[in-house]
Design an enzyme around this catalytic site. Structure first.
Site, mmCIF file in Angstrom:
data_model
loop_
_atom_site.group_PDB
_atom_site.id
_atom_site.type_symbol
_atom_site.label_atom_id
_atom_site.label_comp_id
_atom_site.label_asym_id
_atom_site.label_seq_id
_atom_site.Cartn_x
_atom_site.Cartn_y
_atom_site.Cartn_z
ATOM 1 N N GLY A 488 -0.019 22.100 58.283
ATOM 2 C CA GLY A 488 0.260 23.439 58.770
ATOM 3 C C GLY A 488 -0.271 23.740 60.149
ATOM 4 O O GLY A 488 0.358 24.437 60.927
ATOM 5 N N ASP A 593 24.591 34.969 71.395
ATOM 6 C CA ASP A 593 23.987 33.997 72.321
ATOM 7 C C ASP A 593 24.700 32.655 72.233
ATOM 8 O O ASP A 593 24.088 31.614 72.105
ATOM 9 C CB ASP A 593 22.495 33.856 72.037
ATOM 10 C CG ASP A 593 21.754 33.205 73.215
ATOM 11 O OD1 ASP A 593 22.316 33.216 74.342
ATOM 12 O OD2 ASP A 593 20.652 32.692 73.014
#
Ligand code: NAG
Ligand code: NAG
Ligand code: NAG
Ligand code: NAG
Ligand code: NAG
Ligand code: NAG
Ligand code: NAG
Length: 784
Positions: A488, A593
């Site tokens: 993580g 986009d």
């Protein structure tokens, strides 16, 4: 070797030598044992190169007598092999002999002509004879064929020599292992043995009785993961041959230098030693020994315990585990090991297939470890798949990935784990529940509809921007994503978005991801899942091996790969994907986009629209959206969007038009430079079109003669899409029909903005642009 051995006998057999070993005088050196030529007490059989010698001897102070083999030249005599280990003769028996019996077997006879040892072959050859080879192998051969009938190397003693093999053949059932002497003076098989466990990944073991006493750690094809580094480097010439077809796995030593005398010995007390003969000091030089300390001894700290020689006490439990018995543990009896403090959810529920609960587990990395025993090798291409496999199988407690071996997993107890920076060890990923891992390292993974995402398809990741344009995007490999997800910490490094700056890292965001992940079209990139933990966000897409369109289109060499049929396929694919977003899906989605870097290409160069980070979904009734912030990418944004922040599906059509012209020309709308003329790509395209020279726009790498009609049709549609007024632009369904020639194409209206803003002319405004919107566009920085 064999023929040399036989040849050498001719002139060596009659040589008389005087020598002394353990008080016995050896007077005759014999080169072969035949029916007519025995080896009597006091006589020796020598190898043709005078390297090894066989004879009767009594070890140390023993009153027993054995037939053994030793280095002829080495003054510190050490028997490397003993025939009658279990059936000694008395030292007083001077009439004993080594003979070829009438049935062709090699026999040791005592003074009363009774056989105490035999090669025990059932089909004896009467013409058999025995020779000692220069590698120390005693061979019984068929006198007629010369074929080997029996070899001492098949039955190793306590010493392993170059040329010998240690291991097993699962088909023939043969096992070759070392066994220690009872004591230094007694060759009787002792407590310890040394052998190979052939299961993949293979390991070498010292056993004490039937129990493991020491092990090398898994073999990765080059070295044992678990040996001290120094030894691993020095174990040059040690090799492992595994032939799965033959069912054989053998360990051997090859010594390149002929002057080096190296042996491996298992001592009566279980020490595995590597010894080199030092002719200078006339000593056996021991440079390696295992086990060396208590941590090397198998399982000292029990299940889920970790041993570290520099710690006091040497044993501790792995993270998330506690001693099974605190009392025993305190007393220094660690063998009972450790147990999990917090049960895994899948264990609690008694289900070993619960993916739902498996998702709540994660991995804790332990480094510099001698990896646990009972490794299971999985034939996976990548370490990530290994972690996924492990998470999905509740029995799996850990996995590791070492050089050359992508995936090793463990089920059940983790045993014999040692922590040492001296060991050529690996990292172990220990399965723990999320609560044990702590928030910092745990990522909750949302799959589509709650299912566990299929990470075996690799992956495209970027920061989910909320309503702000992503700063960066990473197309990352399988192994990196594994690192991202399972360590993580690294994810945080890459994908940190501060929650307080976004305000969208909530249920709303999750819902949006869920909605978007429901969209399925072959021209849309599939969202496999996303990770959310506090402020950290990670969206995982299916893997697109060819990355994004801009990598090809705007690259001087790569763009050659895009021939016209490929480009046309890409244009149609994008159009279909966009049409689905606008009209056909359950939601109405305006991309906002669309650009070359958001078109990803799969391995067959099929285009897939990605990056819904800026997308907003609408119910059918909501047609127009309005936003105070202008987001998107300069060069692709429609005029009404830039100036008024108004967007609709026609804004996407505009972006599509720009993209279409870019695909035709391999030129960026923004970076376009037409020889000092201040036309942008749109203006240039319009100019050529109106002059009737539209084909000049096409990328020069495209064969000019190929499909000119299709190309011109695309140019025409592109110009229709980039018209100033949204209302003039066709819808995507019309666009698609026009591209395939099924719909008529009106004449495109003249574009009002045909010149690019130019800021590289000494700051002087060269703009001959009529529109006011240029103020806005200059202030927006291009994304990538
Ligand atoms: C063994 O050695 C003797 C000489 O001592 C020789 O005559 C004989 O041929 C040898 N036998 C074999 C099988 O090599
Ligand atoms: C045995 O030792 C002698 C002298 O010490 C040496 O010349 C000879 O090469 C050695 N032979 C072997 C096979 O090592
Ligand atoms: C053992 O056998 C050899 C050869 O056959 C013979 O010469 C010898 O006398 C025998 N010894 C005894 C004790 O029988
Ligand atoms: C030969 O067989 C006998 C009887 O089965 C056994 O005691 C002996 O150990 C065997 N010898 C070898 C070298 O295997
Ligand atoms: C078992 O799993 C279910 C979900 O599948 C969960 O709701 C429940 O709390 C679990 N039970 C325990 C004891 O953890
Ligand atoms: C988990 O892995 C073990 C070891 O490979 C295997 O025996 C077992 O069947 C697996 N369980 C499931 C549910 O796949
Ligand atoms: C072993 O323990 C010592 C002392 O606590 C520590 O400094 C060292 O890092 C440990 N070794 C490893 C490989 O973790």
């Amino acid at each position: 070797m064999d023929t040399a051995g036989i040849r050498a006998t001719a002139y060596l057999s009659a040589v008389l030598l005087l020598c002394n070993f353990n008080g016995l005088n050896y007077c005759t050196a014999i080169s072969n044992v035949t029916r007519a030529q025995k080896v009597a007490v006091g006589e020796t059989l020598t190898s043709p190169g005078q390297v090894f010698e066989l004879g009767f001897f009594s070890p140390g102070s023993s009153s027993n007598q054995y037939v053994g083999i030793w280095y002829k030249n080495i003054s510190v005599r050490k028997a490397i092999w003993v025939a009658n280990r279990e059936k000694p003769l008395t030292a007083a028996d001077t009439s004993a002999s080594l003979v070829i019996g009438s049935d062709g077997n090699l026999l040791i006879l005592d003074g009363t002509n009774i056989s105490v040892w035999s090669t025990n072959l059932s089909v004896g050859a009467s013409e058999a004879f025995a020779v000692l080879l220069d590698n120390g192998d005693l061979v019984l051969k068929d006198g007629t064929s010369g074929e080997s009938l029996w070899e001492s190397f098949q039955f190793p003693g306590d010493t392993f020599l170059p040329g010998m093999k240690l291991g097993v053949n699962t088909i023939t059932g043969e096992r070759r292992f070392l066994s220690s002497w009872q004591t230094e003076d007694n060759p009787l098989p002792g407590l310890f043995s040394v052998g190979i466990v052939p299961e993949s990944p293979a390991q070498a073991f010292v056993w004490k009785g039937s129990k493991p006493y020491w092990r090398t750690g898994p073999w990765n094809g080059v070295k044992f993961f678990g040996l001290p580094n120094t030894a691993a480097a020095n174990l040059n010439g040690f090799s492992f041959q595994i032939d799965r077809n033959q069912g054989s796995a053998y360990f051997s030593i090859t010594i390149s230098s002929s002057s080096l005398v190296r042996i491996v010995v298992i001592s009566p007390v279980g020490a595995l030693k590597v010894l080199d003969w030092d002719e200078g000091t006339k000593k056996w030089n021991q440079w390696w020994q295992e086990p060396e300390g208590p941590c090397d001894v198998y399982g000292t700290c029990g299940a889920f315990g970790v041993c570290n020689q520099s710690r006091s006490p040497i044993c501790r439990c792995m993270k998330g585990f506690v001693p099974k018995s605190n009392e025993e543990w305190r007393r220094g009896n660690w063998k009972g090991g450790c147990v999990r403090r917090t049960q895994l959810l899948c264990e609690k529920n008694g289900s070993h297939t619960s993916l739902e609960s498996g998702k709540d587990d994660g991995f804790w990395q332990l480094s510099d470890l001698k990896l646990p025993d009972f490794p299971i090798y999985l034939n996976l291409d990548d370490a990530t798949g290994c972690g996924i496999w492990c998470l999905n199988n509740c029995s799996c407690v850990a996995y590791a990935s070492i050089e050359q071996v992508n995936c090793i997993v463990w089920v059940g107890d983790l045993l014999d784990v040692q922590e040492s920076s001296l060991i050529s060890a690996g990292s172990l990923f220990l399965r723990l529940t999320k609560s044990e891992l702590g928030n910092k390292f745990a990522f909750k993974t949302l799959g589509i509809d709650g299912s566990f995402p299929d990470f075996s398809q690799v992956i495209f990741c970027f920061i989910l921007p909320g309503n702000v344009k992503p700063k960066s995007k990473y197309i990352i490999s399988f192994s990196v994503i594994s690192a991202l997800i399972f360590f993580g910490a690294i994810v945080c490094g890459y994908c940190r978005c501060k929650a307080n700056q976004r305000g969208r890292n909530s249920e709303e965001f999750k819902n949006e991801i869920r909605l978007i992940s429901k969209l399925q079209h072959r021209n849309l990139v599939r969202i496999m899942g996303c990770c959310i933990e506090g402020p950290e966000l990670l969206i995982i897409y299916e893997y697109m091996s060819n990355k994004s369109l801009d990598n090809f289109l705007f690259d001087a060499t790569e763009r050659a790969q895009l021939d016209w049929p490929k480009r046309f396929k890409i244009i149609l694919g994008i159009a279909r994907g966009l049409l689905y977003l606008h009209h056909d899906s359950c939601l109405k989605i305006i991309h906002r986009d669309l650009k070359a870097s958001n078109i990803l290409l799969d391995k067959d160069m099929n285009p897939k629209i990605s990056d819904f980070g800026l997308a907003r979904s609408f119910r059918e009734t909501q047609v127009l959206g309005n936003t105070r912030r202008v987001v998107g990418t300069f060069g692709y944004m429609s005029p009404e969007y830039i100036t008024r922040g108004v967007f609709s599906e026609k804004s996407d059509v505009f972006s599509f038009g720009v993209l279409l012209l870019e695909i035709l020309s391999s030129k960026k709308n923004t970076g376009f430079n037409n020889h000092g003329e201040h036309l942008n790509l749109l203006g240039y395209a319009w100019h050529l079109w109106s002059e009737g020279t539209g084909l000049e726009l096409m990328d020069q790498l495209l064969a000019p003669s190929l499909s000119p009609v299709e190309k011109m049709r695309c140019l025409h549609v592109g110009l229709l899409c980039v018209q100033d007024n949204a209302i003039d632009r066709p819808t995507m369904s019309t666009v698609l029909n026009m591209l395939t020639g099924e719909a008529d194409r009106p004449h495109p209206k003249r574009l009002s903005v045909t010149f690019r803003s130019n800021s590289d002319c000494n700051g002087q405004s060269q703009d001959r642009i009529t529109s006011s919107r240029i103020d806005v566009t200059i202030s927006i920085v291009e994304g990538r």
